[in-house]
Design a protein around this motif. Structure first.
Motif, PDB file in Angstrom:
ATOM      1  N   PRO A 279      70.007  35.864  68.319  1.00  0.00           N
ATOM      2  CA  PRO A 279      70.613  34.860  67.461  1.00  0.00           C
ATOM      3  C   PRO A 279      69.654  34.410  66.374  1.00  0.00           C
ATOM      4  N   ASP A 280      70.232  33.936  65.279  1.00  0.00           N
ATOM      5  CA  ASP A 280      69.364  33.292  64.304  1.00  0.00           C
ATOM      6  C   ASP A 280      69.249  31.818  64.698  1.00  0.00           C
ATOM      7  N   ALA A 281      68.424  31.087  63.984  1.00  0.00           N
ATOM      8  CA  ALA A 281      68.173  29.694  64.343  1.00  0.00           C
ATOM      9  C   ALA A 281      69.443  28.856  64.272  1.00  0.00           C
ATOM     10  N   VAL A 282      70.341  29.178  63.339  1.00  0.00           N
ATOM     11  CA  VAL A 282      71.584  28.424  63.204  1.00  0.00           C
ATOM     12  C   VAL A 282      72.454  28.617  64.444  1.00  0.00           C
TER      13      VAL A 282
ATOM     14  N   VAL B 247      59.543  29.638  68.560  1.00  0.00           N
ATOM     15  CA  VAL B 247      59.828  31.064  68.424  1.00  0.00           C
ATOM     16  C   VAL B 247      60.566  31.323  67.110  1.00  0.00           C
ATOM     17  N   ALA B 248      61.539  30.482  66.793  1.00  0.00           N
ATOM     18  CA  ALA B 248      62.278  30.662  65.535  1.00  0.00           C
ATOM     19  C   ALA B 248      61.341  30.524  64.337  1.00  0.00           C
ATOM     20  N   ALA B 249      60.430  29.563  64.389  1.00  0.00           N
ATOM     21  CA  ALA B 249      59.469  29.396  63.293  1.00  0.00           C
ATOM     22  C   ALA B 249      58.564  30.615  63.171  1.00  0.00           C
TER      23      ALA B 249
ATOM     24  N   SER C  75      64.189  34.793  56.898  1.00  0.00           N
ATOM     25  CA  SER C  75      63.138  33.786  57.049  1.00  0.00           C
ATOM     26  C   SER C  75      63.719  32.390  56.832  1.00  0.00           C
ATOM     27  N   ALA C  76      64.574  32.246  55.855  1.00  0.00           N
ATOM     28  CA  ALA C  76      65.177  30.939  55.567  1.00  0.00           C
ATOM     29  C   ALA C  76      66.084  30.480  56.697  1.00  0.00           C
TER      30      ALA C  76
ATOM     31  N   ALA D 272      58.268  33.126  60.008  1.00  0.00           N
ATOM     32  CA  ALA D 272      56.996  33.470  59.350  1.00  0.00           C
ATOM     33  C   ALA D 272      56.837  34.985  59.251  1.00  0.00           C
ATOM     34  N   ALA D 273      57.166  35.693  60.330  1.00  0.00           N
ATOM     35  CA  ALA D 273      57.062  37.155  60.316  1.00  0.00           C
ATOM     36  C   ALA D 273      58.014  37.733  59.277  1.00  0.00           C
TER      37      ALA D 273
END
Length: 188
Positions: free
Chosen positions: A139-142, A168-170, A185-186, A174-175
């Motif tokens: 999943p993405d952070a959203v 982990v999402a941060a 990344s956004a 960054a990666a």
């Protein structure tokens, strides 16, 4: 005796973190094979001393241990918490080594595991999809945030799990930024 040599060297340079980590490594090797907690401690010590390759090796060894519902204690299977921490911490070491693609892959695996555990908990509370394959793909952070929010009223959210997922999402963000994948990344 290697332990005595390292102890003597450390007495001359007590602020040398690498020597301290090496001494700990020698002591650990003398004690025998490490369990999940020992490998996690070794990885943390290596990371803190700036030995990112050693940290990656320790976390990789932890992830190679048999998995199960256990808490990762000696003689038991590696539990979910140990796996998630190892993936997250190995990703941090990989970021320091500028191995961004590998770091992003570890973060995606950790976020998928977080989402699957949360979806299973949501299913245990009578809501949600009970762990559909949709969240298992990374999943993405959203998506993860929405899942956390949906559980808020139904399940006593472990704040540590939410903080770990955020870290982990941060790291994945960054990666992705280093890989010039700015849209992903956004999101993270």
């Amino acid at each position: 005796d290697a332990e005595a040599d390292y102890a003597a060297a450390l007495s001359h340079e007590p602020s040398n973190a690498k020597l301290a980590a090496d001494l700990e490594e020698v002591r650990a090797a003398a004690a025998g094979p490490l369990d999940a907690a020992g490998l996690r401690a070794r990885g943390a010590a290596r990371f803190q001393s700036g030995d990112f390759v050693g940290a990656v090796a320790a976390y990789s060894a932890l992830l190679a241990l048999p998995r199960g519902r256990g808490g990762g204690g000696q003689g038991s299977a590696v539990g979910e918490v140990d796996v998630l921490a190892a993936l997250s911490n190995r990703a941090a070491a990989l970021l320091a080594l500028e191995r961004y693609k590998d770091a992003a892959e570890d973060c995606t695996a950790a976020l998928a595991a977080h989402a699957a555990a949360l979806a299973a908990a949501q299913g245990d509370c009578g809501g949600g999809n009970g762990g559909s394959s949709e969240v298992a793909s990374g999943p993405d952070a959203v998506q993860l945030s929405a899942l956390l929010d949906s559980l808020n009223d139904k399940w006593p959210l472990d704040i540590g799990r939410a903080a770990a997922a955020s870290r982990v999402a941060a790291r994945r963000g960054a990666a992705a930024a280093h890989l010039k994948d700015f849209s992903d990344s956004a999101l993270d």
